[in-house]
Design a protein around this motif. Structure first.
Motif, PDB file in Angstrom:
ATOM      1  N   THR A  87       0.876  -1.168   0.000  1.00  0.00           N
ATOM      2  CA  THR A  87       0.000   0.000   0.000  1.00  0.00           C
ATOM      3  C   THR A  87       0.911   1.215   0.000  1.00  0.00           C
ATOM      4  O   THR A  87       1.629   1.452   0.958  1.00  0.00           O
ATOM      5  N   ASN A  88       0.924   1.945  -1.106  1.00  0.00           N
ATOM      6  CA  ASN A  88       1.683   3.203  -1.123  1.00  0.00           C
ATOM      7  C   ASN A  88       0.754   4.264  -0.573  1.00  0.00           C
ATOM      8  O   ASN A  88      -0.157   4.711  -1.255  1.00  0.00           O
ATOM      9  N   LEU A  89       0.990   4.645   0.685  1.00  0.00           N
ATOM     10  CA  LEU A  89      -0.018   5.453   1.364  1.00  0.00           C
ATOM     11  C   LEU A  89       0.130   6.929   1.049  1.00  0.00           C
ATOM     12  O   LEU A  89       1.236   7.475   1.019  1.00  0.00           O
ATOM     13  N   ARG A  90      -1.014   7.561   0.852  1.00  0.00           N
ATOM     14  CA  ARG A  90      -1.078   9.018   0.714  1.00  0.00           C
ATOM     15  C   ARG A  90      -1.232   9.594   2.122  1.00  0.00           C
ATOM     16  O   ARG A  90      -1.599   8.880   3.059  1.00  0.00           O
ATOM     17  N   GLN A  91      -1.023  10.889   2.235  1.00  0.00           N
ATOM     18  CA  GLN A  91      -1.105  11.498   3.571  1.00  0.00           C
ATOM     19  C   GLN A  91      -2.422  11.178   4.288  1.00  0.00           C
ATOM     20  O   GLN A  91      -2.408  10.757   5.447  1.00  0.00           O
ATOM     21  N   PRO A  92      -3.595  11.316   3.624  1.00  0.00           N
ATOM     22  CA  PRO A  92      -4.847  11.062   4.361  1.00  0.00           C
ATOM     23  C   PRO A  92      -5.013   9.603   4.788  1.00  0.00           C
ATOM     24  O   PRO A  92      -5.795   9.318   5.705  1.00  0.00           O
ATOM     25  N   ASP A  93      -4.279   8.682   4.110  1.00  0.00           N
ATOM     26  CA  ASP A  93      -4.439   7.266   4.460  1.00  0.00           C
ATOM     27  C   ASP A  93      -3.939   6.946   5.867  1.00  0.00           C
ATOM     28  O   ASP A  93      -4.245   5.881   6.415  1.00  0.00           O
ATOM     29  N   ALA A  94      -3.173   7.867   6.462  1.00  0.00           N
ATOM     30  CA  ALA A  94      -2.735   7.654   7.851  1.00  0.00           C
ATOM     31  C   ALA A  94      -3.934   7.633   8.797  1.00  0.00           C
ATOM     32  O   ALA A  94      -3.860   7.098   9.906  1.00  0.00           O
ATOM     33  N   LEU A  95      -5.062   8.219   8.344  1.00  0.00           N
ATOM     34  CA  LEU A  95      -6.263   8.266   9.188  1.00  0.00           C
ATOM     35  C   LEU A  95      -7.111   7.010   9.012  1.00  0.00           C
ATOM     36  O   LEU A  95      -8.070   6.797   9.753  1.00  0.00           O
ATOM     37  N   TYR A  96      -6.775   6.196   7.998  1.00  0.00           N
ATOM     38  CA  TYR A  96      -7.539   4.959   7.764  1.00  0.00           C
ATOM     39  C   TYR A  96      -7.332   4.033   8.956  1.00  0.00           C
ATOM     40  O   TYR A  96      -6.236   3.946   9.513  1.00  0.00           O
ATOM     41  N   ASP A  97      -8.372   3.328   9.338  1.00  0.00           N
ATOM     42  CA  ASP A  97      -8.313   2.417  10.488  1.00  0.00           C
ATOM     43  C   ASP A  97      -7.262   1.317  10.211  1.00  0.00           C
ATOM     44  O   ASP A  97      -7.434   0.484   9.322  1.00  0.00           O
ATOM     45  N   GLN A  98      -6.168   1.346  10.965  1.00  0.00           N
ATOM     46  CA  GLN A  98      -5.056   0.416  10.701  1.00  0.00           C
ATOM     47  C   GLN A  98      -5.475  -1.042  10.904  1.00  0.00           C
ATOM     48  O   GLN A  98      -4.983  -1.937  10.205  1.00  0.00           O
ATOM     49  N   HIS A  99      -6.380  -1.257  11.859  1.00  0.00           N
ATOM     50  CA  HIS A  99      -6.845  -2.636  12.094  1.00  0.00           C
ATOM     51  C   HIS A  99      -7.677  -3.131  10.915  1.00  0.00           C
ATOM     52  O   HIS A  99      -7.559  -4.287  10.505  1.00  0.00           O
ATOM     53  N   ALA A 100      -8.477  -2.223  10.356  1.00  0.00           N
ATOM     54  CA  ALA A 100      -9.273  -2.603   9.176  1.00  0.00           C
ATOM     55  C   ALA A 100      -8.346  -2.906   7.994  1.00  0.00           C
ATOM     56  O   ALA A 100      -8.553  -3.878   7.265  1.00  0.00           O
ATOM     57  N   LEU A 101      -7.315  -2.081   7.838  1.00  0.00           N
ATOM     58  CA  LEU A 101      -6.371  -2.289   6.734  1.00  0.00           C
ATOM     59  C   LEU A 101      -5.688  -3.652   6.844  1.00  0.00           C
ATOM     60  O   LEU A 101      -5.600  -4.409   5.869  1.00  0.00           O
ATOM     61  N   ALA A 102      -5.218  -3.969   8.049  1.00  0.00           N
ATOM     62  CA  ALA A 102      -4.536  -5.259   8.244  1.00  0.00           C
ATOM     63  C   ALA A 102      -5.513  -6.418   8.024  1.00  0.00           C
ATOM     64  O   ALA A 102      -5.159  -7.432   7.412  1.00  0.00           O
ATOM     65  N   ARG A 103      -6.742  -6.233   8.490  1.00  0.00           N
ATOM     66  CA  ARG A 103      -7.731  -7.302   8.306  1.00  0.00           C
ATOM     67  C   ARG A 103      -8.019  -7.480   6.814  1.00  0.00           C
ATOM     68  O   ARG A 103      -8.085  -8.610   6.315  1.00  0.00           O
ATOM     69  N   GLU A 104      -8.149  -6.365   6.095  1.00  0.00           N
ATOM     70  CA  GLU A 104      -8.432  -6.458   4.653  1.00  0.00           C
ATOM     71  C   GLU A 104      -7.267  -7.121   3.907  1.00  0.00           C
ATOM     72  O   GLU A 104      -7.492  -7.879   2.959  1.00  0.00           O
ATOM     73  N   ALA A 105      -6.050  -6.843   4.352  1.00  0.00           N
ATOM     74  CA  ALA A 105      -4.885  -7.486   3.719  1.00  0.00           C
ATOM     75  C   ALA A 105      -4.924  -8.994   3.956  1.00  0.00           C
ATOM     76  O   ALA A 105      -4.659  -9.791   3.053  1.00  0.00           O
ATOM     77  N   ARG A 106      -5.256  -9.388   5.196  1.00  0.00           N
ATOM     78  CA  ARG A 106      -5.315 -10.815   5.495  1.00  0.00           C
ATOM     79  C   ARG A 106      -6.447 -11.478   4.717  1.00  0.00           C
ATOM     80  O   ARG A 106      -6.295 -12.564   4.168  1.00  0.00           O
TER      81      ARG A 106
END
Ligand SMILES: [Zn+2]
Length: 703
Positions: A24-43
Motif C-alpha cells: 500500500t503506497n499510502l497518501r497522507q490522508p491514508d494515515a487516518l484509515y483504520d489500521q486494524h481494518a487495513l490489516a484485516r483487509e490485507a489478510r
C-alpha cells in the motif's frame, strides 16, 4: 511502543517463505484509515505481508528528527498502530522508506544535499526535492532516520523506493545530471576527470559516468544494508542488484511506452532474479494502475493473473502494488487477485525450495545493455533496429522464439558469470545448462569470455548471433572475437542492408520441409571461417523487388546463414545475422524454427513437451524431493495490451521424460490425471483437462 512481541515470532523469516505481499503506497490522508481494518483487509485478501509507509519524505510516525517532515494529516502514530494491527493478523509488516526525496524543511537547511543541474536548478517536484546519492541526505541523514524508526518499531522488513540516480521527474521531464560539489568531487577522485557535459557516448567522460552511478549507488546500498542489520538484525531488506535479503522488482506499464506490448515483463524479471541470485526469494510487485498519471485506474484481474502466473512459473512469489489502501475506487481486479492469493495459500508448500529444470539459458548482459549504444555513437543507423520499437532488444526476440516454441529456459546474467552477482559465481552460474544463447551480446569482458570458452570446452553449446563478443566490457571494438571458441578469424565484414535478401534452405539442412527460402533483413556478416566448420543455408544477396518482371536474382552466394564448429567437447553455433530482431518484428515461424532447431539438434530431448493448439508458456521447475513442477501459462486472453480472461484451452497433452507414479497432480484445477505407459522415447503422456488461466502440474521423479 505497543507490545507486539507475542506475535512477532510468526512473522520472523516471512521472506524465506512463498509469501504474498500487498504494497500500500499510502497518501497522507491514508494515515487516518483504520489500521486494524487495513490489516484485516490485507489478510482477507490472502496476503502474508503488508507493505506500509515508514518515512523519508514524510514520516508516518512521530519522528524526533527535525529535517524529516511528519505527515501533516496524521493523528497519533499511524506506523505504531499498523505494526500492532499487522502482527495481530499474523502479517509481516514491511516498512517503506523513500529517501530519494525530502521536503523544503531539509532542502532549506541543506540545499547542498540535493540534486542540482548545470543551470543550478534543484530537481523539485510538488514541493519535494530529489536527493543526490552523494549528498548528506542519502549519505548521513537517511541512516539516522533508519536508526530512529527501526529502533522504535518491530517491523519485519524494509523496502526503499527509487534508490539511486534520477534525472527525470514524475512527469517524465528531463533535467540533466547532478553536478553538485559532492558529485564533482567524487567523480574526480574516482576517474581523475570532470563530469560529462552531456549524457551521450560522444562525451568522453560518459562511459565512466555510467560506471560511477552504478558504483556509488551500490556502495550506498551496501552501507544501508549493513546499517539496517546493525540496528535490527532480523529485519529483511528488499533490493535488486547488490546487497539485500530478497529481490523485489516491479511489473508495470506506461501508456506512452512504444507498442507492441511486451507481455513477458513478469517472466523476464523472474528469470533475471533467479539468474542473479538463485539462493534468494524474489517477487516483482504487480502495479495495479495503468500509468503513474492515472494511479487509480486498475489493470484487469486477467492482467494481474497473467503476470503472476509467469512469476510462479519462473520461481517468483506473489506481490500486488496499490496506490492508497486496499479498498480502491476501481475495485474490479480485486476479486480475481483474492481468488489467486487464496489458491496460492492452499498450495504454497509446493512452491518451497524450487530450482529450475531448464536446459537452455538465454544470456542477459547488463554491460551490453549499457554500452552497446557506444558503438553506434549517434552515427550510422542500424537498418532493422530503426524499424523496431524502443522496447525491442535482441534478447527479447530470442526470448519470444524460445517461449513460443514451448521450450523451458532460464536467464544467465553476465554479473553472475563473472562472479559479481549475489549468487554462485563463475562457471557455477552455467552448470546444468546444455545450451547458452547469446543474441547479439556485443560486449564481453575477457574474463567472461574465458568462462564461456571453458563452458564450451567442457561440452556446452553456445549459440551466438550477429556481432556477439566483438566489443569489450565497455563497448570498445575488438580486433577479434573475445571468444576463442568463435569459429572466425579477425573481424567479420558487415553488410549493412539486406533488404530484399534471402537464405536458400533445404529440407536436409533444417526442418522447413515446404520452403526453399527464408527472408533476410537487417545486417549480415561475412567472415573468414576457421577450418573444420559445418555450414547451413546460403545467402541470396539482396535482389530487385520491382517491377515484377525484374524480380529475379542475378547472383547467388556460398555465404552461410549458420556456422557450426566443434570446440573441445562442445560446439559453437554462429548465426551471422540477427534472426532475433526479425522474429521480434515479423514473427515468422521459419525464423523461429531456425533459431530453436540450432539449439535442439545439439542437446538432449526436452524433459517436457506440450502438444496441442494454443498460445502457452511452458516451464519446468524441480521440487526439493526431485519431483517436477511444470507450469502451462495460457496467453490466449492477451492481445497486444488488452488482457482479458483467456478462453479455456482444450485437448492439450503433456509428455514427460522420467516421470514416476501412475498419475500427475494438477494444482490449479485440483484434478489428478493418469499417465500413459512410456512411449518408445521413454516419455509418459497425460491428457490435460481444459486449462483456464494456467495450470501447475506436479509429476513424480523416477529417481
Ligand atoms: Zn550530486
Amino acid at each position: 511502543m505497543h507490545d507486539i512481541k507475542k506475535n512477532a515470532t510468526s512473522t520472523r523469516n516471512w521472506w524465506k517463505q512463498p509469501f504474498r505481499m500487498v504494497q500500500t503506497n499510502l497518501r497522507q490522508p491514508d494515515a487516518l484509515y483504520d489500521q486494524h481494518a487495513l490489516a484485516r483487509e490485507a489478510r482477507e485478501l490472502g496476503a502474508t505481508a503488508l507493505l506500509y509507509n515508514i518515512g523519508g519524505i514524510f514520516a508516518f510516525y512521530p519522528t524526533k528528527l527535525e529535517l524529516q517532515a511528519v505527515n501533516p494529516l496524521m493523528k497519533g502514530d499511524a506506523l505504531g498502530k499498523a505494526v500492532e494491527a499487522a502482527h495481530a493478523e499474523g502479517l509481516a509488516l514491511v516498512g517503506r522508506f523513500d529517501m530519494s526525496k525530502a521536503t523544503k524543511l531539509a532542502y532549506d537547511a541543506h540545499p547542498e544535499w540535493f540534486v542540482h543541474n548545470r543551470a543550478g536548478k534543484a530537481l523539485e517536484y510538488n514541493g519535494t526535492y530529489q536527493a543526490c546519492v552523494n549528498g548528506g541526505w542519502y549519505q548521513d541523514y537517511a541512516f539516522r532516520i533508519i536508526e530512529e524508526a527501526l529502533g522504535r518499531y518491530e517491523v519485519d522488513g524494509v523496502f526503499f523506493n527509487m534508490f539511486g540516480y534520477t534525472n527525470f521527474n514524475y512527469s517524465g521531464e528531463y533535467f540533466g545530471i547532478c553536478v553538485c560539489d559532492a558529485c564533482k568531487r567524487r567523480f574526480r577522485a574516482m576517474y581523475d576527470r570532470d563530469l560529462p557535459a552531456k549524457e551521450d557516448f560522444s562525451d568522453p567522460a560518459y562511459a565512466d559516468y555510467l560506471e560511477f552511478q552504478d558504483r556509488t549507488a551500490r556502495e550506498l546500498q551496501g552501507r544501508i544494508y549493513d546499517h539496517i542489520h546493525e540496528v535490527a538484525r532480523s529485519v529483511a531488506m528488499t533490493g535488486h542488484r547488490g546487497k539485500c535479503d530478497l529481490i523485489r522488482m516491479e511489473v508495470q506499464r506506461g501508456v506512452s511506452r512504444p507498442q507492441p506490448e511486451w507481455p513477458h515483463q513478469a517472466g523476464e524479471q523472474a528469470r533475471w532474479a533467479r539468474a542473479y541470485a538463485p539462493d534468494k526469494n524474489a517477487s516483482a510487485t504487480s502495479a495495479n494502475f495503468v500509468d503513474f498519471a492515472w494511479r487509480f485506474h486498475s489493470e484487469t484481474a486477467a492482467c494481474h493473473t497473467l503476470r503472476m502466473a509467469q512469476q510462479l512459473a519462473n520461481g517468483m512469489t506473489l506481490d500486488l502494488y496499490l496506490l492508497g489502501v486496499i479498498e480502491q475506487d476501481d475495485n474490479r481486479p480485486m476479486a480475481g487477485v483474492k481468488e489467486l492469493f487464496h489458491w496460492h495459500a492452499g498450495v504454497e508448500d509446493e512452491y518451497r525450495g524450487l530450482t529450475s529444470g531448464a536446459k537452455i539459458a538465454l544470456y542477459h548482459s547488463l554491460k551490453s545493455a549499457r554500452y552497446t549504444r557506444r558503438k553506434s555513437g549517434g552515427g550510422r543507423a542500424d537498418h532493422i533496429a530503426s524499424l523496431l520499437s524502443a522496447g525491442a532488444t535482441p534478447m527479447r526476440g530470442y526470448f519470444r522464439a524460445l517461449l513460443e516454441d514451448r521450450l523451458a529456459f532460464d536467464f544467465v546474467c553476465d554479473e553472475a558469470v563473472e562472479g559479481k552477482a549475489a549468487g554462485p559465481s563463475g562457471i557455477d552460474a552455467l552448470s546444468g545448462y546444455e545450451a547458452l544463447v547469446l543474441p547479439s551480446i556485443l560486449c564481453l569482458s575477457d574474463e567472461e569470455a574465458a568462462i564461456l570458452d571453458a563452458y564450451v570446452e567442457s561440452g556446452g553449446v553456445l549459440v551466438v548471433t550477429g556481432e556477439t563478443g566483438f566489443f569489450d566490457a565497455r563497448g570498445e571494438s575488438r580486433f577479434r572475437s573475445a571468444l576463442a571458441s568463435m569459429p572466425v578469424n579477425g573481424v567479420p565484414k558487415e553488410h549493412a542492408n539486406m533488404k530484399g535478401a534471402y537464405f536458400r534452405v533445404s529440407a536436409e539442412e533444417l526442418p522447413l520441409p515446404d520452403s526453399r527460402l527464408v527472408m533476410l533483413d537487417g545486417r549480415f556478416w561475412e567472415a573468414d571461417l576457421k577450418p573444420g566448420t559445418e555450414t547451413l543455408m546460403q545467402l541470396l544477396p539482396p535482389q530487385r523487388f520491382g517491377p515484377p518482371e525484374l524480380c529475379f536474382p542475378d547472383e547467388e552466394s556460398e555465404l552461410p546463414g549458420v556456422v557450426i564448429a566443434p570446440y573441445g567437447k562442445g560446439r559453437v553455433v554462429w548465426l551471422p545475422w540477427q534472426p532475433e530482431l526479425q522474429y521480434y518484428r515479423d514473427s515468422l515461424p521459419s525464423h523461429r524454427t531456425i533459431m530453436t532447431d540450432v539449439i535442439k539438434r545439439h542437446i538432449s530431448a526436452p524433459e517436457v513437451i506440450v502438444e496441442g493448439k494454443g498460445a502457452i508458456e511452458v516451464t519446468v521447475q524441480r521440487q526439493p524431493q526431485g519431483s517436477s513442477l511444470i507450469h502451462v501459462v495460457n496467453y490466449a486472453g492477451q492481445r497486444n495490451n488488452l488482457y482479458e480472461d483467456p478462453p479455456e484451452l482444450h485437448g492439450l497433452k503433456v509428455g514427460i521424460l522420467g516421470a514416476s507414479g501412475e498419475t500427475v497432480r494438477l494444482l490449479r484445477s485440483g484434478k489428478t490425471v493418469s499417465l500413459s505407459a512410456p512411449d518408445p522415447d521413454g516419455r509418459r503422456w497425460a491428457e490435460l483437462p481444459a486449462i483456464g488461466d494456467f495450470e501447475a502440474i506436479v509429476a513424480g521423479s523416477a529417481t
